[in-house]
Design a protein around this motif. Structure first.
Motif, mmCIF file in Angstrom:
data_model
loop_
_atom_site.group_PDB
_atom_site.id
_atom_site.type_symbol
_atom_site.label_atom_id
_atom_site.label_comp_id
_atom_site.label_asym_id
_atom_site.label_seq_id
_atom_site.Cartn_x
_atom_site.Cartn_y
_atom_site.Cartn_z
ATOM 1 N N HIS A 86 0.843 -1.193 0.000
ATOM 2 C CA HIS A 86 0.000 0.000 0.000
ATOM 3 C C HIS A 86 0.876 1.240 0.000
ATOM 4 O O HIS A 86 2.115 1.158 0.114
ATOM 5 C CB HIS A 86 -0.982 -0.009 1.173
ATOM 6 C CG HIS A 86 -0.336 -0.125 2.520
ATOM 7 N ND1 HIS A 86 0.392 0.895 3.075
ATOM 8 C CD2 HIS A 86 -0.324 -1.140 3.429
ATOM 9 C CE1 HIS A 86 0.834 0.527 4.276
ATOM 10 N NE2 HIS A 86 0.427 -0.701 4.510
ATOM 11 N N LEU A 87 0.256 2.399 -0.117
ATOM 12 C CA LEU A 87 0.977 3.641 -0.366
ATOM 13 C C LEU A 87 1.903 4.060 0.765
ATOM 14 O O LEU A 87 2.839 4.830 0.545
ATOM 15 C CB LEU A 87 -0.016 4.772 -0.658
ATOM 16 C CG LEU A 87 -0.810 4.624 -1.961
ATOM 17 C CD1 LEU A 87 -1.886 5.696 -2.054
ATOM 18 C CD2 LEU A 87 0.111 4.690 -3.171
ATOM 19 N N HIS A 95 5.160 3.436 -6.144
ATOM 20 C CA HIS A 95 4.223 4.354 -5.503
ATOM 21 C C HIS A 95 3.510 5.212 -6.543
ATOM 22 O O HIS A 95 2.290 5.437 -6.449
ATOM 23 C CB HIS A 95 4.977 5.240 -4.505
ATOM 24 C CG HIS A 95 4.121 6.266 -3.842
ATOM 25 N ND1 HIS A 95 3.884 7.515 -4.392
ATOM 26 C CD2 HIS A 95 3.415 6.235 -2.678
ATOM 27 C CE1 HIS A 95 3.092 8.201 -3.595
ATOM 28 N NE2 HIS A 95 2.789 7.458 -2.550
ATOM 29 N N THR A 96 4.262 5.686 -7.529
ATOM 30 C CA THR A 96 3.668 6.534 -8.574
ATOM 31 C C THR A 96 2.566 5.785 -9.306
ATOM 32 O O THR A 96 1.468 6.319 -9.534
ATOM 33 C CB THR A 96 4.760 6.978 -9.562
ATOM 34 O OG1 THR A 96 5.837 7.579 -8.832
ATOM 35 C CG2 THR A 96 4.201 7.977 -10.568
ATOM 36 N N ARG A 99 -0.474 5.037 -6.810
ATOM 37 C CA ARG A 99 -1.247 6.235 -6.457
ATOM 38 C C ARG A 99 -2.026 6.735 -7.668
ATOM 39 O O ARG A 99 -3.160 7.201 -7.528
ATOM 40 C CB ARG A 99 -0.328 7.319 -5.914
ATOM 41 C CG ARG A 99 -1.116 8.563 -5.469
ATOM 42 C CD ARG A 99 -0.368 9.374 -4.476
ATOM 43 N NE ARG A 99 -1.174 10.517 -4.041
ATOM 44 C CZ ARG A 99 -1.262 10.937 -2.792
ATOM 45 N NH1 ARG A 99 -0.630 10.297 -1.829
ATOM 46 N NH2 ARG A 99 -2.003 11.990 -2.475
ATOM 47 N N ARG A 100 -1.440 6.646 -8.852
ATOM 48 C CA ARG A 100 -2.142 7.087 -10.050
ATOM 49 C C ARG A 100 -3.405 6.260 -10.276
ATOM 50 O O ARG A 100 -4.472 6.801 -10.590
ATOM 51 C CB ARG A 100 -1.215 6.982 -11.261
ATOM 52 C CG ARG A 100 -1.811 7.558 -12.549
ATOM 53 C CD ARG A 100 -0.775 7.608 -13.650
ATOM 54 N NE ARG A 100 -0.267 6.289 -13.984
ATOM 55 C CZ ARG A 100 1.006 5.920 -13.880
ATOM 56 N NH1 ARG A 100 1.906 6.770 -13.428
ATOM 57 N NH2 ARG A 100 1.386 4.704 -14.215
ATOM 58 N N SER A 103 -5.946 7.052 -7.470
ATOM 59 C CA SER A 103 -6.487 8.411 -7.608
ATOM 60 C C SER A 103 -7.560 8.496 -8.679
ATOM 61 O O SER A 103 -8.380 9.425 -8.670
ATOM 62 C CB SER A 103 -5.356 9.392 -7.936
ATOM 63 O OG SER A 103 -4.433 9.471 -6.862
ATOM 64 N N MET A 247 -4.942 -1.665 -0.365
ATOM 65 C CA MET A 247 -5.449 -0.297 -0.412
ATOM 66 C C MET A 247 -6.740 -0.160 0.392
ATOM 67 O O MET A 247 -6.930 0.825 1.111
ATOM 68 C CB MET A 247 -5.681 0.127 -1.858
ATOM 69 C CG MET A 247 -4.409 0.513 -2.601
ATOM 70 S SD MET A 247 -3.410 1.752 -1.727
ATOM 71 C CE MET A 247 -4.629 3.021 -1.404
ATOM 72 N N HIS A 368 3.677 11.758 -0.569
ATOM 73 C CA HIS A 368 2.911 10.926 0.359
ATOM 74 C C HIS A 368 1.826 11.724 1.087
ATOM 75 O O HIS A 368 1.305 11.258 2.105
ATOM 76 C CB HIS A 368 3.846 10.254 1.368
ATOM 77 C CG HIS A 368 4.728 9.215 0.756
ATOM 78 N ND1 HIS A 368 4.258 7.977 0.377
ATOM 79 C CD2 HIS A 368 6.046 9.243 0.438
ATOM 80 C CE1 HIS A 368 5.254 7.270 -0.132
ATOM 81 N NE2 HIS A 368 6.343 8.009 -0.110
ATOM 82 N N LEU A 371 -3.929 10.745 0.841
ATOM 83 C CA LEU A 371 -4.925 10.616 -0.221
ATOM 84 C C LEU A 371 -6.342 10.768 0.326
ATOM 85 O O LEU A 371 -7.247 11.214 -0.373
ATOM 86 C CB LEU A 371 -4.767 9.249 -0.891
ATOM 87 C CG LEU A 371 -5.526 9.002 -2.190
ATOM 88 C CD1 LEU A 371 -4.975 9.896 -3.298
ATOM 89 C CD2 LEU A 371 -5.407 7.537 -2.604
#
Length: 439
Positions: A86-87, A95-96, A99-100, A103, A247, A368, A371
């Motif tokens: 997870h993030l 991570h990129t 998260r993308r 998001s 997540m 970080h 979110l």
């Protein structure tokens, strides 16, 4: 140097943090677990550390990960439950990518659409105690609100949500919850999430096979966050099942306790500052949403829900605040100290709900940055505004010296918050509630 991490410190850590900021702003300290870490307490150093990509979120970079440090960083039980991806535990480029993808689903627009449900949950919970004239605002309000909200958002069926409430209580040792440790709760939650993800994946396949458009709206039964995470794609990339589970888990684990503490700490601060509380109460009555939003930001700065940012580990030797940090050393940014730094904030120990340019670090900084911050802000604003509107004479029902704060390194929150108020009878909502779960 003042004592750190004992019960007296937990009740009011701010004098000790002020000493550290002045005398040892980046200091190597032995934590209660026995792990040694650098504590960063000045705002400028904290902001630098939060954005420094030489400080990894991956516990694999921890130099003490052998027998001495094993299992003492991160969330207990997450490694054994297969919930590490997870993030909070990964760096770019993973991570990129993650998260993308997330998001695309967990958007501010989705959170805004959820506002009526948050208001409904808030009113239902207050209905459960408003006619009694007394309540424990942690156990009866601040704790269940974000649990039921995130369960609804994730798509957990109503009949299963009390299980989530029980597991969440085990995670933060909520009074009245089953004992058994965080690890057991994490394991139970992981097993449930695996079944739920499998069930939702099959439902999506059936709809697509029938020619329907998966996720066409809330009426389709697949407009929940887990279904969205399953569907999320970017240039052909999808989240794996472990990533979806991790997540969902971190949104619950990291998301609910921060909101519990935001509501609890925020209400407590308002009760201890009657002039500021009265100003906010007038703003709520006048529909001044800007002041309400600014008030929540100031409460996040003044006594926020996250005391220390989650673990970081130096991937190479570096200098931070004049101190040489060795490769593999853990670094903990003390958000509570940075957000009261007089070099950044005028009169930092004063609660000022009309403070301007409030660039606090309560939800982090850099890649970080939290979110879930929009959801937490929505829940915090809704909860505080509704409490002040429906229970205008709310008052503390205990000596502040008798209140206890939950133990733990990262989060800061009260165990209980007993309050009194005039019972809500004819002036409140209709007498329709039976006090049961709003799920």
């Amino acid at each position: 140097m003042p004592a750190l991490f004992d019960w007296e410190f937990a009740a009011d850590p701010y004098p000790a943090y002020a000493w550290l900021r002045e005398h040892a702003p980046v200091r190597r300290t032995e934590l209660p677990s026995g792990v040694e870490a650098w504590l960063v307490t000045r705002y400028a150093d904290a902001r630098q550390a939060l954005a420094d990509q030489r400080l990894s979120k991956n516990p694999g970079h921890h130099s003490q990960r052998g027998a001495h440090g094993k299992g003492k960083v991160g969330i207990p039980g997450e490694r054994g439950a297969g919930l590490m991806t997870h993030l909070l535990n990964i760096d770019p480029p993973d991570h990129t990518r993650l998260r993308r993808l997330v998001s695309k689903v967990f958007t501010p627009r989705r959170v805004a659409r959820f506002a009526p449900r948050v208001q409904e949950l808030t009113d239902q919970l207050i209905d459960g105690f408003a006619r009694r004239g007394e309540a424990d605002l942690i156990h009866e309000f601040a704790f269940p609100l974000p649990i039921y909200a995130i369960c609804d958002l994730l798509g957990v069926p109503a009949e299963d949500q009390d299980d989530f409430r029980s597991w969440a209580g085990m995670m933060i040792h909520q009074p009245g919850s089953p004992r058994g440790g965080v690890g057991r709760a994490v394991k139970k939650m992981r097993g449930y999430l695996a079944e739920l993800i499998h069930r939702k994946r099959e439902e999506l396949r059936q709809r697509e096979g029938e020619g329907g458009e998966a996720g066409a709206g809330s009426g389709s039964g697949s407009d929940d966050l887990i279904s969205g995470l399953i569907r999320a794609s970017d240039h052909g990339e999808h989240l794996t099942e472990n990533e979806v589970a991790a997540m969902a888990f971190i949104l619950l684990f990291a998301g609910f306790e921060t909101t519990v503490n935001l509501i609890g700490n925020g209400t407590y601060a308002l009760l201890r500052h009657p002039e500021q509380r009265a100003r906010l109460q007038r703003a709520v009555a006048e529909g001044d949403e800007a002041l309400l939003a600014g008030a929540v930001e100031e409460l996040l700065r003044y006594d926020g829900p996250v005391e220390l940012a989650t673990w970081r580990f130096a991937t190479e030797p570096l200098t931070l605040g004049g101190q040489r940090v060795a490769e593999g050393d853990p670094v903990l940014v003390v958000l509570a100290a940075a957000d009261r730094d007089p070099e950044k904030f005028a009169a930092p120990d004063v609660l000022d709900l009309e403070r301007r340019d409030n660039q606090h670090l309560g939800y982090g900084h850099g890649i970080h940055y939290c979110l879930g911050a929009p959801l937490a802000r929505l829940e915090g604003q809704t909860a505080l505004a509704t409490l002040l509107r429906r229970l205008p004479d709310l008052r503390l029902a205990a000596d502040p010296a008798e209140l206890r704060w939950r133990g733990g390194l990262i989060m800061r929150g009260l165990r209980t918050l007993p309050v009194e108020f005039a019972p809500e009878t004819n002036r409140g909502r209709p007498a329709e509630s039976d006090g049961q779960s709003p799920a």
